[in-house]
Design a protein around this motif. Structure first.
Motif, PDB file in Angstrom:
ATOM      1  N   LYS A  26       0.850  -1.183   0.000  1.00 45.26           N
ATOM      2  CA  LYS A  26       0.000   0.000   0.000  1.00 45.26           C
ATOM      3  C   LYS A  26       0.884   1.231   0.000  1.00 45.26           C
ATOM      4  CE  LYS A  26      -4.074  -1.935   0.315  1.00 45.26           C
ATOM      5  NZ  LYS A  26      -5.018  -1.877  -0.733  1.00 45.26           N
ATOM      6  N   GLY A  29      -1.168   8.078  -2.138  1.00 51.39           N
ATOM      7  CA  GLY A  29      -1.618   8.500  -3.456  1.00 51.39           C
ATOM      8  C   GLY A  29      -0.494   9.117  -4.264  1.00 51.39           C
ATOM      9  N   LEU A  32       1.807   6.301  -5.555  1.00 49.94           N
ATOM     10  CA  LEU A  32       1.120   5.574  -6.624  1.00 49.94           C
ATOM     11  C   LEU A  32       1.098   6.403  -7.902  1.00 49.94           C
ATOM     12  CD1 LEU A  32      -0.367   2.981  -7.358  1.00 49.94           C
ATOM     13  CD2 LEU A  32      -2.467   4.030  -6.496  1.00 49.94           C
ATOM     14  N   MET A  33       0.837   7.707  -7.767  1.00 51.49           N
ATOM     15  CA  MET A  33       0.840   8.601  -8.929  1.00 51.49           C
ATOM     16  C   MET A  33       2.231   8.660  -9.560  1.00 51.49           C
ATOM     17  SD  MET A  33      -0.765  10.540 -11.001  1.00 51.49           S
ATOM     18  CE  MET A  33      -2.240  11.278 -10.384  1.00 51.49           C
ATOM     19  N   ALA A  36       2.746   5.443 -11.458  1.00 54.12           N
ATOM     20  CA  ALA A  36       1.925   5.433 -12.674  1.00 54.12           C
ATOM     21  C   ALA A  36       2.541   6.326 -13.749  1.00 54.12           C
ATOM     22  CB  ALA A  36       0.499   5.879 -12.362  1.00 54.12           C
ATOM     23  N   VAL A  61      -6.751   3.537 -17.062  1.00 55.77           N
ATOM     24  CA  VAL A  61      -6.293   3.290 -15.698  1.00 55.77           C
ATOM     25  C   VAL A  61      -4.960   2.564 -15.794  1.00 55.77           C
ATOM     26  CG1 VAL A  61      -7.692   1.185 -15.491  1.00 55.77           C
ATOM     27  CG2 VAL A  61      -6.856   2.302 -13.441  1.00 55.77           C
ATOM     28  N   ASN A  79      -2.945  -1.796  -7.294  1.00 56.13           N
ATOM     29  CA  ASN A  79      -3.604  -0.502  -7.150  1.00 56.13           C
ATOM     30  C   ASN A  79      -3.237   0.360  -8.343  1.00 56.13           C
ATOM     31  OD1 ASN A  79      -4.736  -0.958  -4.480  1.00 56.13           O
ATOM     32  ND2 ASN A  79      -2.620  -0.993  -3.807  1.00 56.13           N
ATOM     33  N   VAL A  81      -4.177   4.186 -10.905  1.00 57.12           N
ATOM     34  CA  VAL A  81      -4.593   5.579 -11.019  1.00 57.12           C
ATOM     35  C   VAL A  81      -5.484   5.704 -12.252  1.00 57.12           C
ATOM     36  CG1 VAL A  81      -3.798   7.963 -11.205  1.00 57.12           C
ATOM     37  CG2 VAL A  81      -2.405   6.286  -9.972  1.00 57.12           C
ATOM     38  N   HIS A  88      -6.492  13.313 -13.925  1.00 53.66           N
ATOM     39  CA  HIS A  88      -6.545  12.337 -12.844  1.00 53.66           C
ATOM     40  C   HIS A  88      -7.888  12.490 -12.134  1.00 53.66           C
ATOM     41  CE1 HIS A  88      -5.090  11.263  -8.542  1.00 53.66           C
ATOM     42  NE2 HIS A  88      -5.563  10.202  -9.133  1.00 53.66           N
ATOM     43  N   TYR A  91      -8.777   6.658  -8.090  1.00 57.00           N
ATOM     44  CA  TYR A  91      -7.909   5.492  -7.903  1.00 57.00           C
ATOM     45  C   TYR A  91      -8.723   4.226  -8.124  1.00 57.00           C
ATOM     46  CZ  TYR A  91      -4.772   8.888  -5.833  1.00 57.00           C
ATOM     47  OH  TYR A  91      -3.961   9.965  -5.646  1.00 57.00           O
ATOM     48  N   ASP A  93      -8.583  -0.358  -7.675  1.00 59.75           N
ATOM     49  CA  ASP A  93      -7.883  -1.565  -7.247  1.00 59.75           C
ATOM     50  C   ASP A  93      -8.324  -2.718  -8.129  1.00 59.75           C
ATOM     51  OD1 ASP A  93     -10.142  -3.040  -6.042  1.00 59.75           O
ATOM     52  OD2 ASP A  93     -10.061  -1.535  -4.478  1.00 59.75           O
ATOM     53  N   TYR A 176     -13.367   1.316  -7.827  1.00 62.62           N
ATOM     54  CA  TYR A 176     -13.031   2.686  -8.227  1.00 62.62           C
ATOM     55  C   TYR A 176     -13.348   3.631  -7.080  1.00 62.62           C
ATOM     56  CZ  TYR A 176     -13.634   7.263 -10.408  1.00 62.62           C
ATOM     57  OH  TYR A 176     -13.571   8.612 -10.700  1.00 62.62           O
TER      58      TYR A 176
END
Length: 180
Positions: A26, A29, A32-33, A36, A61, A79, A81, A88, A91, A93, A176
């Motif tokens: 995990k 954000g 993760l961004m 991505a 995504v 996970n 984006v 954007h 998020y 999964d 989502y």
């Protein structure tokens, strides 16, 4: 006391399912961004035929780190984006459980492109899943493949590491979460 092979296989199966359900670590954000964006930049640089889809699709995504493990029964999770019209918007999964002849583990990038607003809206309804006949274009280093939409959706996967034959996408379910 001797344990039977069935016990060891069951224990290994349970371990695989637990690890797969955890998904990638995990991250915040922002992390993760960042992941991505790095994967998107890599795709744009190394796969120009796919790069144009980022600009021509209604949305997409990016799951930068999908993990999959299997011992007959397999699981995958990650996970991602979500972008719509280049912005954007939230998020997502990914979860998958499948059964079949399989063994090993693999990490990969998965990008789902939505050709139409209808396909994008279906994804945002949180009931979106890929049917058993869904297929992905698997991109390998230096090999350029064309990507075709099926029912307004195109899927691209790029192996990152691990040892497992193939990457299946059928049966994947998605959640989502829009930005606040």
């Amino acid at each position: 006391m001797k344990f039977k092979p069935f016990f060891y296989k069951s224990l290994l199966l349970l371990l695989v399912l637990v690890l797969a359900s955890c998904g990638s670590t995990k991250k915040s954000g922002d992390d993760l961004m960042t992941d991505a964006r790095q994967e998107k930049n890599m795709i744009e640089r190394e796969y120009p035929n796919v790069a144009e889809l980022f600009n021509t699709s209604q949305g997409y995504v990016i799951f930068p780190n999908v993990g999959k493990g299997a011992y007959v029964i397999g699981g995958a999770s990650g996970n991602g984006v979500v972008f719509e019209n280049g912005r954007h918007i939230g998020y997502a999964d990914l979860k998958q459980v499948d059964v079949g002849f399989q063994l090993g583990g693999k990490a990969f990038v998965e990008v789902i492109f939505f050709q139409t607003q209808s396909a994008m809206d279906d994804f945002k309804q949180e009931t979106f899943e890929l049917s058993a006949n869904a297929s992905a274009v698997i991109l390998d280093q230096g090999i350029s493949k064309s990507v075709e939409f099926q029912d307004g959706v195109a899927i691209v996967t790029i192996p990152k590491g691990g040892a497992m034959a193939g990457i299946s996408v059928g049966g994947q379910r998605f959640g989502y979460v829009p930005l606040d």
